[in-house]
Design a protein around this motif. Structure first.
Motif, PDB file in Angstrom:
ATOM      1  N   GLY A  66      -0.381   2.714  -3.057  1.00 41.07           N
ATOM      2  CA  GLY A  66      -1.433   3.607  -2.584  1.00 41.07           C
ATOM      3  C   GLY A  66      -0.980   5.052  -2.674  1.00 41.07           C
ATOM      4  O   GLY A  66       0.208   5.344  -2.846  1.00 41.07           O
ATOM      5  N   THR A  75       0.401   6.817  -8.484  1.00 45.73           N
ATOM      6  CA  THR A  75      -0.517   6.276  -7.480  1.00 45.73           C
ATOM      7  C   THR A  75      -1.886   6.951  -7.529  1.00 45.73           C
ATOM      8  O   THR A  75      -2.835   6.451  -6.910  1.00 45.73           O
ATOM      9  CB  THR A  75       0.079   6.421  -6.071  1.00 45.73           C
ATOM     10  OG1 THR A  75       0.333   7.801  -5.783  1.00 45.73           O
ATOM     11  CG2 THR A  75       1.382   5.641  -5.968  1.00 45.73           C
ATOM     12  N   SER A  98      -4.061   3.700  -6.883  1.00 45.52           N
ATOM     13  CA  SER A  98      -4.757   3.649  -5.593  1.00 45.52           C
ATOM     14  C   SER A  98      -6.247   3.388  -5.755  1.00 45.52           C
ATOM     15  O   SER A  98      -6.897   2.893  -4.829  1.00 45.52           O
ATOM     16  CB  SER A  98      -4.538   4.955  -4.820  1.00 45.52           C
ATOM     17  OG  SER A  98      -5.080   6.061  -5.539  1.00 45.52           O
ATOM     18  N   VAL A 140      -6.250   4.225  -0.222  1.00 44.26           N
ATOM     19  CA  VAL A 140      -6.558   3.190  -1.201  1.00 44.26           C
ATOM     20  C   VAL A 140      -8.073   3.063  -1.308  1.00 44.26           C
ATOM     21  O   VAL A 140      -8.802   3.355  -0.369  1.00 44.26           O
ATOM     22  CB  VAL A 140      -5.943   1.825  -0.822  1.00 44.26           C
ATOM     23  CG1 VAL A 140      -4.434   1.902  -0.782  1.00 44.26           C
ATOM     24  CG2 VAL A 140      -6.488   1.327   0.510  1.00 44.26           C
ATOM     25  N   PRO A 192      -1.348   5.919   3.551  1.00 42.24           N
ATOM     26  CA  PRO A 192      -1.701   5.658   2.150  1.00 42.24           C
ATOM     27  C   PRO A 192      -3.216   5.578   1.968  1.00 42.24           C
ATOM     28  O   PRO A 192      -3.920   4.947   2.752  1.00 42.24           O
ATOM     29  CB  PRO A 192      -1.040   4.300   1.865  1.00 42.24           C
ATOM     30  CG  PRO A 192      -0.924   3.644   3.195  1.00 42.24           C
ATOM     31  CD  PRO A 192      -0.707   4.746   4.191  1.00 42.24           C
ATOM     32  N   PHE A 230       0.827  -1.206   0.000  1.00 46.22           N
ATOM     33  CA  PHE A 230       0.000   0.000   0.000  1.00 46.22           C
ATOM     34  C   PHE A 230       0.867   1.264   0.000  1.00 46.22           C
ATOM     35  O   PHE A 230       0.519   2.258  -0.643  1.00 46.22           O
ATOM     36  CB  PHE A 230      -0.927   0.014   1.206  1.00 46.22           C
ATOM     37  CG  PHE A 230      -2.094  -0.932   1.097  1.00 46.22           C
ATOM     38  CD1 PHE A 230      -2.469  -1.470  -0.127  1.00 46.22           C
ATOM     39  CD2 PHE A 230      -2.831  -1.280   2.222  1.00 46.22           C
ATOM     40  CE1 PHE A 230      -3.549  -2.332  -0.235  1.00 46.22           C
ATOM     41  CE2 PHE A 230      -3.914  -2.135   2.128  1.00 46.22           C
ATOM     42  CZ  PHE A 230      -4.281  -2.672   0.896  1.00 46.22           C
TER      43      PHE A 230
END
Length: 255
Positions: free
Chosen positions: A49, A63, A67, A127, A125, A45
């Motif tokens: 992410g 990302t 993500s 996500v 992060p 992640f």
């Protein structure tokens, strides 16, 4: 409460919506069971992410896209895919396949930017497809505010399905995101509420040209905010379990 379906059938096969669902599920299964440990998934992640502080430092711009296809667990994945399944087909039907894909990705980008603006120094992060799907909800609210949505309410052991106008379902959802975003510290982790808010607002804005093209307020006056075609009907099926007659005991007043 969970929206399980709407009464707004689409006229064309939602290929992009189905492809997005398949991609999200396939990617989730690949790393969730392929990496083997929570630590490895956490590192994954951090790499794929969206980390606001990393973007602010000038790294990891890819990302923004990656993500959107990562999820933090089964409930996160299933909840997002349920919303996409219920509301995505109608937006794709109205916009067309290519424009809907651009709309989805654009809403996801706006959602990420909104979350970054809330806490640009965050090392957590982000996500999930929630921001992009929030854009789908915003566009749906603009085009079909009175389309009926079947919502499953669960309260302890009681559960029941109620058909509710979309403007109530989606309006309450958006209000909850605003309230939660305003009352939850941005560095607390968990749900990216401002991404939901940003995606939803972006969805309304990105769908507005479509709304104008199909007649704007006149579209509402023709359809009354409901689907512009006969809505789907879901008749309740009778139970196959045999009914047992209630036995009546004889009392002293019976002959």
């Amino acid at each position: 409460m969970f929206p399980i379906r709407d009464h707004n059938p689409s006229g064309r096969t939602p290929h992009v919506t189905r492809l997005l669902i398949v991609l999200n599920v396939a990617i989730f299964l690949t790393y969730w069971y392929g990496l083997g440990s929570e630590r490895a998934i956490g590192q994954f992640f951090m790499q794929w992410g969206l980390v606001p502080a990393r973007i602010a430092f000038g790294e990891g711009y890819w990302t923004f896209a990656t993500s959107m296809f990562l999820h933090g667990g089964w409930m996160h994945l299933l909840g997002n895919m349920l919303f996409l399944h219920v509301f995505g087909d109608n937006m794709e039907d109205r916009m067309g396949h290519g424009r809907f894909l651009a709309f989805y990705l654009g809403a996801g980008l706006a959602a990420a930017l909104a979350q970054m603006a809330a806490d640009p120094a965050s090392l957590v992060p982000m996500v999930g497809a929630s921001g992009a799907i929030a854009g789908v909800l915003g566009g749906y609210l603009l085009l079909y505010p009175k389309a009926r949505v079947d919502v499953l309410f669960i309260f302890i052991v009681f559960f029941k399905v109620f058909p509710i106008p979309a403007w109530i379902v989606l309006g309450v959802w958006f209000g909850l995101q605003l309230f939660s975003g305003a009352t939850t510290p941005t560095d607390a982790g968990g749900v990216a509420y401002w991404a939901h808010v940003g995606g939803f607002v972006a969805g309304v804005g990105l769908a507005f040209p479509v709304f104008l093209r199909i007649g704007g307020v006149r579209f509402w006056s023709v359809t009354d905010g409901a689907p512009p075609h006969p809505e789907a009907v879901y008749p309740l099926s009778r139970s196959r379990l045999p009914r047992v007659a209630r036995r009546r005991e004889r009392g002293p007043w019976d002959g």
